[in-house]
Motif scaffolding. Structure first.
Motif, PDB file in Angstrom:
ATOM      1  N   LYS A 188       0.834  -1.210   0.000  1.00 54.41           N
ATOM      2  CA  LYS A 188       0.000   0.000   0.000  1.00 54.41           C
ATOM      3  C   LYS A 188       0.873   1.266   0.000  1.00 54.41           C
ATOM      4  CE  LYS A 188      -0.862  -0.223   5.051  1.00 54.41           C
ATOM      5  NZ  LYS A 188      -0.165  -1.469   5.426  1.00 54.41           N
ATOM      6  N   HIS A 189       2.047   1.166   0.591  1.00 52.37           N
ATOM      7  CA  HIS A 189       2.961   2.321   0.572  1.00 52.37           C
ATOM      8  C   HIS A 189       3.491   2.548  -0.842  1.00 52.37           C
ATOM      9  CE1 HIS A 189       3.789   0.784   4.889  1.00 52.37           C
ATOM     10  NE2 HIS A 189       2.723   1.558   4.868  1.00 52.37           N
ATOM     11  N   SER A 190       3.804   1.451  -1.501  1.00 48.54           N
ATOM     12  CA  SER A 190       4.293   1.557  -2.884  1.00 48.54           C
ATOM     13  C   SER A 190       3.261   2.256  -3.769  1.00 48.54           C
ATOM     14  CB  SER A 190       4.605   0.164  -3.433  1.00 48.54           C
ATOM     15  OG  SER A 190       4.669   0.188  -4.838  1.00 48.54           O
ATOM     16  N   PRO A 247       8.199   4.803 -11.374  1.00 52.13           N
ATOM     17  CA  PRO A 247       8.022   3.371 -11.105  1.00 52.13           C
ATOM     18  C   PRO A 247       8.524   2.993  -9.714  1.00 52.13           C
ATOM     19  CG  PRO A 247       9.706   3.732 -12.807  1.00 52.13           C
ATOM     20  CD  PRO A 247       9.133   5.073 -12.462  1.00 52.13           C
ATOM     21  N   THR A 248       8.000   1.898  -9.201  1.00 49.94           N
ATOM     22  CA  THR A 248       8.431   1.439  -7.878  1.00 49.94           C
ATOM     23  C   THR A 248       8.779  -0.055  -7.888  1.00 49.94           C
ATOM     24  OG1 THR A 248       6.145   0.963  -7.222  1.00 49.94           O
ATOM     25  CG2 THR A 248       7.039   3.107  -6.549  1.00 49.94           C
ATOM     26  N   ILE A 249       9.615  -0.392  -6.924  1.00 51.37           N
ATOM     27  CA  ILE A 249       9.896  -1.793  -6.590  1.00 51.37           C
ATOM     28  C   ILE A 249       9.231  -1.999  -5.231  1.00 51.37           C
ATOM     29  CG2 ILE A 249      11.680  -3.563  -6.260  1.00 51.37           C
ATOM     30  CD1 ILE A 249      13.744  -1.556  -7.402  1.00 51.37           C
ATOM     31  N   ALA A 250       8.399  -3.031  -5.127  1.00 50.30           N
ATOM     32  CA  ALA A 250       7.702  -3.237  -3.855  1.00 50.30           C
ATOM     33  C   ALA A 250       7.768  -4.693  -3.434  1.00 50.30           C
ATOM     34  CB  ALA A 250       6.237  -2.812  -3.988  1.00 50.30           C
ATOM     35  N   ALA A 289       3.035 -11.966  -6.154  1.00 47.55           N
ATOM     36  CA  ALA A 289       3.841 -11.045  -6.966  1.00 47.55           C
ATOM     37  C   ALA A 289       3.058 -10.644  -8.222  1.00 47.55           C
ATOM     38  CB  ALA A 289       5.159 -11.713  -7.348  1.00 47.55           C
ATOM     39  N   GLU A 290       2.394 -11.621  -8.826  1.00 49.89           N
ATOM     40  CA  GLU A 290       1.632 -11.371 -10.051  1.00 49.89           C
ATOM     41  C   GLU A 290       0.487 -10.385  -9.790  1.00 49.89           C
ATOM     42  OE1 GLU A 290       2.551 -12.260 -12.933  1.00 49.89           O
ATOM     43  OE2 GLU A 290       0.763 -11.975 -14.157  1.00 49.89           O
ATOM     44  N   GLU A 291      -0.176 -10.553  -8.678  1.00 51.70           N
ATOM     45  CA  GLU A 291      -1.296  -9.647  -8.330  1.00 51.70           C
ATOM     46  C   GLU A 291      -0.808  -8.204  -8.198  1.00 51.70           C
ATOM     47  OE1 GLU A 291      -3.602  -7.064  -5.911  1.00 51.70           O
ATOM     48  OE2 GLU A 291      -1.819  -7.995  -5.098  1.00 51.70           O
ATOM     49  N   ILE A 292       0.327  -8.023  -7.526  1.00 50.62           N
ATOM     50  CA  ILE A 292       0.879  -6.669  -7.302  1.00 50.62           C
ATOM     51  C   ILE A 292       1.151  -5.987  -8.650  1.00 50.62           C
ATOM     52  CG2 ILE A 292       2.926  -5.434  -6.450  1.00 50.62           C
ATOM     53  CD1 ILE A 292       3.132  -7.723  -4.294  1.00 50.62           C
ATOM     54  N   LEU A 293       1.715  -6.754  -9.586  1.00 51.09           N
ATOM     55  CA  LEU A 293       2.071  -6.185 -10.884  1.00 51.09           C
ATOM     56  C   LEU A 293       0.839  -5.956 -11.759  1.00 51.09           C
ATOM     57  CD1 LEU A 293       5.209  -8.406 -11.561  1.00 51.09           C
ATOM     58  CD2 LEU A 293       5.203  -5.992 -10.887  1.00 51.09           C
ATOM     59  N   GLN A 294      -0.051  -6.958 -11.801  1.00 51.04           N
ATOM     60  CA  GLN A 294      -1.255  -6.834 -12.650  1.00 51.04           C
ATOM     61  C   GLN A 294      -2.120  -5.663 -12.207  1.00 51.04           C
ATOM     62  OE1 GLN A 294      -2.041  -8.280 -15.413  1.00 51.04           O
ATOM     63  NE2 GLN A 294      -0.940 -10.225 -15.493  1.00 51.04           N
ATOM     64  N   ASN A 295      -2.192  -5.434 -10.890  1.00 53.71           N
ATOM     65  CA  ASN A 295      -3.003  -4.324 -10.386  1.00 53.71           C
ATOM     66  C   ASN A 295      -2.227  -3.019 -10.324  1.00 53.71           C
ATOM     67  OD1 ASN A 295      -5.529  -5.546 -10.128  1.00 53.71           O
ATOM     68  ND2 ASN A 295      -4.871  -6.601  -8.264  1.00 53.71           N
ATOM     69  N   LYS A 296      -1.026  -3.014 -10.950  1.00 53.13           N
ATOM     70  CA  LYS A 296      -0.201  -1.796 -11.059  1.00 53.13           C
ATOM     71  C   LYS A 296       0.091  -1.147  -9.708  1.00 53.13           C
ATOM     72  CE  LYS A 296      -1.376  -0.553 -15.811  1.00 53.13           C
ATOM     73  NZ  LYS A 296      -1.906  -1.848 -16.236  1.00 53.13           N
ATOM     74  N   ALA A 338       2.875  -1.811  -8.231  1.00 46.87           N
ATOM     75  CA  ALA A 338       4.329  -1.616  -8.344  1.00 46.87           C
ATOM     76  C   ALA A 338       4.723  -2.100  -9.737  1.00 46.87           C
ATOM     77  CB  ALA A 338       5.071  -2.411  -7.277  1.00 46.87           C
ATOM     78  N   ASP A 339       5.941  -1.771 -10.132  1.00 46.54           N
ATOM     79  CA  ASP A 339       6.436  -2.173 -11.456  1.00 46.54           C
ATOM     80  C   ASP A 339       7.348  -3.396 -11.382  1.00 46.54           C
ATOM     81  OD1 ASP A 339       5.604   0.299 -13.278  1.00 46.54           O
ATOM     82  OD2 ASP A 339       6.144   0.987 -11.269  1.00 46.54           O
TER      83      ASP A 339
END
Ligand code: FNR
Length: 341
Positions: free
Chosen positions: A267-269, A279-282, A292-299, A301-302
């Motif tokens: 959430k901070h990312s 862009p961010t690394i989270a 990991a896939e969910e974080i990227l698909q929902n944008k 983090a990058d």
């Protein structure tokens, strides 16, 4: 296609996938910050395991900037050769490689040194009271970050990361909890970000324009009076010389217990990514490919960092590819162990 295995470009750096091994101190240098067989084996193994970007552990820009006497160092030209070996071996297995340039500030526990900080407040009763840095000393540390960047370039790193998280020196300047200065480096947000700004400005003089720079931040300090993600957005937007990506972490500024759970920093990312337009690394307790896939698909983090799970399983990306149904080239020596679809 699984987003986790999509390439990602930052300036001239093309990452083969979105998996980042974050810097993790090995405290394994036997002497004066030099690389040894442990470091080579440790990093090479994760490169063989197909991590896209390996960021070498916090590497001190001056001896006093080490957390312990076993940290890696980059304060002398003599360090370049060993660091280059890490770069070369990891690149030979297809990974891209970065290095985190660090100064431990008041959290240095090198026994024969007195730590330095924006203000003379110890981290806890187990730590020494640091000396308050003079403006000349601050400028000297800026120069040391610049020299570290110059050496990182000579060693062949693809990206450098400025460590401004976890309550180490640059973070200590950003935080109202640790920075009680009355001069140009304390008080207002503009003043507290001055040192990070100076570091970025000087580093950019020696680090090529087409190569990216990351800044690691603690977006949440877990204290009412400390910085929160929205404060970090305001601070980072004041930077004149902006980095290319933010590596979003949290904590470490004060000695307090944190409520951690899988994805606790994502959430901070999101706030940093939206607020800075960078862009961010989270990550943080990410152990499963689908997380990991969910974080990227929902944008959110990058790129996703996977720390301790990569210590447990250096071949995590191979397993993640299998789980996400992505065809990945296995090291040919290990092909007979390839997971069946
Ligand atoms: C770390 N971490 C860390 N962070 C950093 O910015 N520089 C560093 O050198 C280190 N060193 C370090 C050593 C070890 C052994 C661990 C476990 C952690 C923090 C690390 O990069 C990461 O943010 C955390 O481990 C949380 O991610 P995971 O492990 O939950 O995926």
């Amino acid at each position: 296609m699984a987003k986790l295995f999509e390439p990602f470009r930052i300036k001239s750096l093309l990452l083969p996938n979105r998996i980042v091994m974050p810097p993790m101190c090995q405290y394994s240098s036997n002497q004066d910050g030099f690389v040894n067989a442990w470091h080579l084996t440790h990093y090479a193994t994760r490169a063989i395991g197909k991590v896209g970007l390996i960021i070498v552990e916090a590497t001190a820009v001056e001896p006093k900037g080490r957390i312990t006497s076993k940290d890696l160092g980059i304060w002398s030209d003599k360090h370049i050769e060993g660091l280059k070996k890490i770069v070369d071996i990891c690149k030979s297995y297809g990974a891209k490689v970065g290095i985190q340039l660090a100064h431990a500030g008041r959290k240095s526990q090198v026994t024969d040194e007195t730590p330095v900080a924006p203000s003379p407040i110890p981290f806890s009763t187990d730590y020494k009271t640091p000396n308050e840095l003079s403006v000349d000393e601050i400028n000297d540390i800026v120069e040391k970050f610049k020299n570290g960047a110059k050496r990182a370039l000579k060693a062949g790193f693809d990206i450098i990361e400025i460590h401004s998280a976890h309550g180490y020196l640059l973070n200590e300047f950003l935080s109202p909890l640790t920075n009680k200065r009355n001069d140009n480096y304390g008080g207002s947000l503009e003043n507290r970000v001055r040192l990070l700004n100076q570091v970025l400005k000087e580093v950019k003089k020696v680090w090529p324009d087409d190569k990216p720079i990351s800044v690691r931040i603690s977006a949440e300090e877990y204290d009412k009076k400390g910085n929160h993600p929205e404060d970090l957005v305001n601070i980072l937007n004041l930077l004149k010389d902006k980095p290319d990506i933010y590596h979003v972490s949290s904590g470490g500024v004060i000695n307090t217990k944190i409520n951690v759970y899988p994805g606790y920093q994502i959430k901070h990312s999101e706030i940093i990514k939206r607020g800075t337009n960078k862009p961010t690394i989270a990550g943080g307790l990410i152990t499963q490919s689908y997380m990991a896939e969910e974080i990227l698909q929902n944008k959110r983090a990058d790129l996703v960092f996977v720390g301790r799970e990569l210590l447990r399983n250096p071949y995590w990306p191979l397993q993640a590819a299998h789980e996400l149904n992505h065809e990945i080239e296995w090291p040919k020596q290990y092909e007979r162990a390839k997971l069946d679809k």
